[in-house]
Design a protein around this motif. Structure first.
Motif, PDB file in Angstrom:
ATOM      1  N   HIS A  98      -3.937  33.800   7.038  1.00 28.28           N
ATOM      2  CA  HIS A  98      -4.988  32.973   6.432  1.00 28.28           C
ATOM      3  C   HIS A  98      -5.179  33.287   4.945  1.00 28.28           C
ATOM      4  N   ARG A  99      -4.761  34.462   4.493  1.00 27.45           N
ATOM      5  CA  ARG A  99      -4.887  34.817   3.075  1.00 27.45           C
ATOM      6  C   ARG A  99      -3.726  34.258   2.241  1.00 27.45           C
ATOM      7  N   ARG A 146      -1.095  32.258   0.153  1.00 33.99           N
ATOM      8  CA  ARG A 146      -1.230  31.061  -0.678  1.00 33.99           C
ATOM      9  C   ARG A 146       0.109  30.735  -1.333  1.00 33.99           C
ATOM     10  N   HIS A 157      -6.046  32.782  -4.422  1.00 35.78           N
ATOM     11  CA  HIS A 157      -7.258  31.973  -4.290  1.00 35.78           C
ATOM     12  C   HIS A 157      -7.622  31.761  -2.821  1.00 35.78           C
ATOM     13  N   ASP A 158      -8.909  31.570  -2.562  1.00 34.91           N
ATOM     14  CA  ASP A 158      -9.348  31.279  -1.201  1.00 34.91           C
ATOM     15  C   ASP A 158      -8.956  29.859  -0.783  1.00 34.91           C
ATOM     16  N   VAL A 159      -8.953  28.960  -1.745  1.00 35.03           N
ATOM     17  CA  VAL A 159      -8.674  27.547  -1.464  1.00 35.03           C
ATOM     18  C   VAL A 159      -7.332  27.186  -2.119  1.00 35.03           C
ATOM     19  N   PRO A 160      -6.471  26.463  -1.403  1.00 32.36           N
ATOM     20  CA  PRO A 160      -5.173  26.087  -1.986  1.00 32.36           C
ATOM     21  C   PRO A 160      -5.336  25.326  -3.310  1.00 32.36           C
ATOM     22  N   ASP A 161      -4.398  25.559  -4.223  1.00 31.13           N
ATOM     23  CA  ASP A 161      -4.429  24.891  -5.529  1.00 31.13           C
ATOM     24  C   ASP A 161      -4.651  23.384  -5.413  1.00 31.13           C
ATOM     25  N   GLU A 171      -6.010  21.598  -3.213  1.00 31.73           N
ATOM     26  CA  GLU A 171      -7.363  21.236  -2.790  1.00 31.73           C
ATOM     27  C   GLU A 171      -8.355  21.522  -3.922  1.00 31.73           C
ATOM     28  N   ARG A 172      -8.203  22.652  -4.602  1.00 31.16           N
ATOM     29  CA  ARG A 172      -9.088  22.981  -5.726  1.00 31.16           C
ATOM     30  C   ARG A 172      -9.016  21.914  -6.816  1.00 31.16           C
ATOM     31  N   THR A 223      -7.315  17.147   0.529  1.00 32.06           N
ATOM     32  CA  THR A 223      -8.097  18.118   1.298  1.00 32.06           C
ATOM     33  C   THR A 223      -7.382  18.410   2.612  1.00 32.06           C
ATOM     34  N   ARG A 224      -7.727  19.552   3.166  1.00 30.25           N
ATOM     35  CA  ARG A 224      -7.055  19.946   4.403  1.00 30.25           C
ATOM     36  C   ARG A 224      -7.571  19.171   5.604  1.00 30.25           C
TER      37      ARG A 224
END
Lengths: 209, 209
Positions: free
Chosen positions: B10-11, B13, B181-185, B187-188, B193-194
């Protein structure tokens, strides 16, 4: 056994004969599918789906198909290879607790999938990354996974009602096992030995060490 | 941070802008490649190879090609999508410590690859499983990986002297990073969006919950 990534990667096996058929807690399956779903994908397209199959009739129909495809492959082998193949199990469809079919939808995230314009197969690759996440998560859960590939995609598509344009990528058997072998089945049965990593490694250019 | 498989999955990227270029110990690279090489493969064919590229001129040539392919893709987008794409980095080829190209050799283990007679792409899938092992191992080592797919396979084949018939599957940037990053590039940056896992999950048959 620990939950260390390297330990899991090296312990993981492609299981055929060791499934017990014991039940699988729903929470465990949820963790495994969430791991698969967390895979990287080209253009964040997440082009995979997961069909979880517990139905006995569906698995029996698939198993009968696999047996027919086994014969198709066996007929292509010469005598010595045919003898070795005869001793090798190719699936645990009926003995495992359930099956998961992983698919690939080329339309997901389209028409302009970021990172796919030059490599049409890049989306297909994403579904494979999800499969490896699933496999490792199952191994961490002390379960076994067996990828069955003796089938025609069209058969699986019709069996499961998968729409045209969506491609089955893998039929995976999943469930508790008696053990995972140290040596892969195909090496234990003399089909093939593993290649040293040193032969697979090149520096700056193909063929350079 | 732990070395727990789920935490790593989950971490993980797909890294573009966070590479530091710091050196990578050889022993770390060895562990990562050994993890990749421990992937499952159809018929135990292990059809992958790994070209480890530290050469600056080789990476610069590839990077120039990637920039050209970026323009090819940008030209297919309408105004709004083009604006979003303009803000998105697509590679860290020059900033990362090294690159690894993973290939697929369809002849490996042939002619009769066990498990591939009905599904020609099954060998290609194996190389992808090795890529995901590599990616997770690098993440466990607190490194970043970025898969660059803005290239033509023929360009990479010629650049690296890869023989005809062997296919480049991935160009991976690898090395230390400032962070993941916590959120994929994508999506950021508002590209996409996922999708919820619930939409990807089916029971016994496509479309059944």
């Amino acid at each position: 056994m620990s939950n260390d990534l390297y330990e899991i990667i090296h312990r993981r096996r492609d299981v055929r004969g060791e499934f017990t058929g014991e039940p699988l807690p729903e929470a465990t399956l949820d963790r495994i599918l969430a791991a698969a779903h967390a895979a990287p994908s080209v253009g964040l397209s997440q082009p995979w789906d997961f069909v979880v199959i517990r139905s006995r009739p569906v698995r029996e129909a698939f198993h009968a198909h696999v047996r027919r495809e086994r014969e198709v492959f066996a007929a292509t082998l010469d005598g010595e290879a045919a003898g070795r193949f005869a001793r090798i199990r190719i699936d645990g469809v009926l003995e495992s607790t359930l099956s998961i079919v992983v698919t690939y939808d080329a339309e997901r995230g389209g028409p302009a999938v970021l990172g796919r314009h030059a490599i049409a197969d890049a989306g297909l690759y994403s579904s494979c990354l999800a499969i490896q996440n699933l496999w490792l998560a199952a191994t961490a859960e002390r379960l076994g996974v067996g990828w069955v590939s003796f089938y025609r995609e069209e058969f699986v598509r019709e069996l499961l009602g998968i729409p045209a344009g969506i491609r089955p990528v893998a039929w995976l058997c999943l469930g508790p096992v008696t053990r995972l072998h140290d040596v892969p089945d195909l090496e234990r049965h003399g089909w093939r030995t593993r290649r040293p990593l040193s032969l697979a490694r090149h520096t700056d250019r193909w063929g350079a060490q």
